[in-house]
Design a protein around this motif. Structure first.
Motif, PDB file in Angstrom:
ATOM      1  N   ARG B 118       0.833  -1.213   0.000  1.00 57.81           N
ATOM      2  CA  ARG B 118       0.000   0.000   0.000  1.00 57.81           C
ATOM      3  C   ARG B 118       0.865   1.258   0.000  1.00 57.81           C
ATOM      4  NH1 ARG B 118      -3.022  -2.474   3.966  1.00 57.81           N
ATOM      5  NH2 ARG B 118      -2.066  -1.113   5.541  1.00 57.81           N
ATOM      6  N   THR B 119       1.910   1.241   0.822  1.00 58.51           N
ATOM      7  CA  THR B 119       2.787   2.419   0.909  1.00 58.51           C
ATOM      8  C   THR B 119       3.506   2.649  -0.412  1.00 58.51           C
ATOM      9  OG1 THR B 119       3.092   1.916   3.245  1.00 58.51           O
ATOM     10  CG2 THR B 119       4.616   3.489   2.289  1.00 58.51           C
ATOM     11  N   ARG B 122       1.231   4.180  -2.894  1.00 58.37           N
ATOM     12  CA  ARG B 122       0.980   5.584  -2.557  1.00 58.37           C
ATOM     13  C   ARG B 122       2.164   6.482  -2.930  1.00 58.37           C
ATOM     14  NH1 ARG B 122       1.491   7.866   2.383  1.00 58.37           N
ATOM     15  NH2 ARG B 122       1.955   5.935   3.465  1.00 58.37           N
ATOM     16  N   LEU B 268       0.329   9.725   6.172  1.00 56.79           N
ATOM     17  CA  LEU B 268      -1.047   9.542   5.707  1.00 56.79           C
ATOM     18  C   LEU B 268      -1.886  10.759   6.060  1.00 56.79           C
ATOM     19  CD1 LEU B 268      -1.706   5.813   6.548  1.00 56.79           C
ATOM     20  CD2 LEU B 268      -1.652   6.878   4.293  1.00 56.79           C
ATOM     21  N   LEU B 271      -1.545  13.445   3.701  1.00 59.36           N
ATOM     22  CA  LEU B 271      -2.169  13.243   2.390  1.00 59.36           C
ATOM     23  C   LEU B 271      -3.618  13.676   2.381  1.00 59.36           C
ATOM     24  CD1 LEU B 271      -0.694   9.761   1.551  1.00 59.36           C
ATOM     25  CD2 LEU B 271      -0.373  11.817   0.205  1.00 59.36           C
TER      26      LEU B 271
END
Lengths: 104, 280
Positions: B118-119, B122, B268, B271
């Motif tokens: 996921r990171t 992103r 996060l 973001l």
């Protein structure tokens, strides 16, 4: 203004980076994953002292009116401005007094 | 000698970016050799073998108390990640992430596999730029007031009490306006750059004792920017930055960094369309 590297450039990425920038990122910002050797960086006594150096210590920052990284985007607190304004006023008054005492 | 594994970062496979499948020869890890790439479960851990006598729990704790050791290790850690940033998108790990052996590294990849993926999704194709604003204020008059010293070395000592007070008032005003200019510059930059970046976070201002930078650091921000948008992002700093070189305000750009500030949970938050008001 200083622009160490304009664009991604191999091997130059941290050539001139200051220690505070590097420690801030590698001690404080990288992703935390539990390896087999578990070290809690925050338990390291000297490190916590030095970590306080990486960032302005809370007390000093507050004194300078900088507290905005803590969600408040206010750079200068009203208190500091008031203090400066008060002192300006005091100095003005004192100059006026002196000028009244000793006409040129 | 018993060896452990020091893990700098996790990436996707990037062999295409490497001439012979190895990291550049002149990139030195903590063991003085190029770090190794350990492939597992569709990801790559970038590791160096390190001696247990330095990196097992007790010696590591002791080393971390030593600022010189810490500095050298941190610089090497960052240098490895810096080079990875030119080749791929690394997820940088916190300093001193150590495993017993290669299977320990594989366990680490498996345990956090989803999070890494996921990171990486992103952060792929993005780099981090650091932007700082410094205020240069006249020296606090508590230092040197005793000798009647002024910050300008070529100024004669004040002749009268009135001169002294005038001078102090002038210093006060200079300092106040430098703070105000730095304040307003920081707000303008942060508001403008947040528009240009995918994310931005504010870090605590740095202490000059460690950064060795002149002036008082009032803005210490990091921005996540697409690689191809970096030139436009930097142009925006030039556009918004101080026009007069000697206005008591200095802006500094650092980078490109791996996206350290946006790799963890704090990133996060950055973001979540966080652009603050530029002024209140």
């Amino acid at each position: 203004m200083t622009t160490p590297n304009r664009l991604p450039d191999p091997y130059a990425s941290s050539g001139g980076a200051n220690l505070a920038d590097i420690l801030e990122r590698v001690l404080d910002k990288g992703i935390v994953i539990a390896g087999d050797i578990k070290i809690n960086l925050l338990d390291i006594e000297l490190l916590t002292i030095k970590l306080r150096l990486i960032v302005v210590s809370i007390d000093k920052a507050k004194e300078m009116g900088i507290d905005w990284w803590e969600s408040d985007p206010a750079l200068s607190s009203g208190a500091r401005r008031r203090e400066l304004a008060d002192e300006n006023e005091r100095l003005h008054r004192r100059i006026a007094e002196l000028e009244a005492e000793s006409p040129q | 000698m018993n060896e452990l594994r020091y893990v700098y970062a996790v990436t996707r496979p990037f062999d295409g970016a490497l001439p012979d499948g190895n990291l550049p020869d002149d990139l030195r890890g903590l063991d003085g050799e190029p770090p190794r790439l350990l492939h597992h479960a569709g990801l790559v851990a970038v590791v160096s073998p390190v001696p247990a006598e330095d990196f097992d729990e007790a010696p590591l704790k002791a080393h971390l108390e030593d600022l010189d050791w810490l500095t050298g290790t941190a610089r090497t850690h960052e240098a490895v990640i810096g080079v990875l940033t030119t080749l791929t998108c690394p997820v940088p790990l916190r300093l001193a992430t150590v495993c017993r052996d290669d299977s320990g590294v594989r366990r680490l990849i498996e345990a956090d596999h989803d999070r890494f993926v996921r990171t990486l999704e992103r952060l792929d194709g993005r780099i981090e730029w650091g932007v700082k604003v410094y205020a240069h204020t006249p020296r606090e008059d508590t230092q040197g007031a005793a000798q009647g010293a002024a910050p300008e070395a070529d100024e004669p000592p004040p002749a009268t009490g009135r001169d002294y007070l005038r001078r102090r008032l002038g210093q006060r005003r200079k300092r106040e306006s430098a703070w105000q200019r730095a304040d307003s510059m920081a707000r303008t930059l942060h508001a403008g750059l947040s528009e240009r970046a995918e994310a931005g976070v504010l870090h605590r201002p740095q202490d000059a004792r460690l950064s060795d930078e002149p002036g008082v650091n009032v803005l210490n921000a990091a921005y996540l920017v697409r690689r191809e948008e970096s030139a436009a992002f930097i142009a925006e700093i030039d556009r918004l930055g101080p026009k007069e070189p000697d206005g008591g305000v200095r802006v500094e750009l650092t980078g490109p960094w791996a996206p350290y500030s946006f790799a963890g949970l704090a990133g996060l938050a950055g973001l979540a369309g966080h652009a603050e008001e530029g002024s209140r």
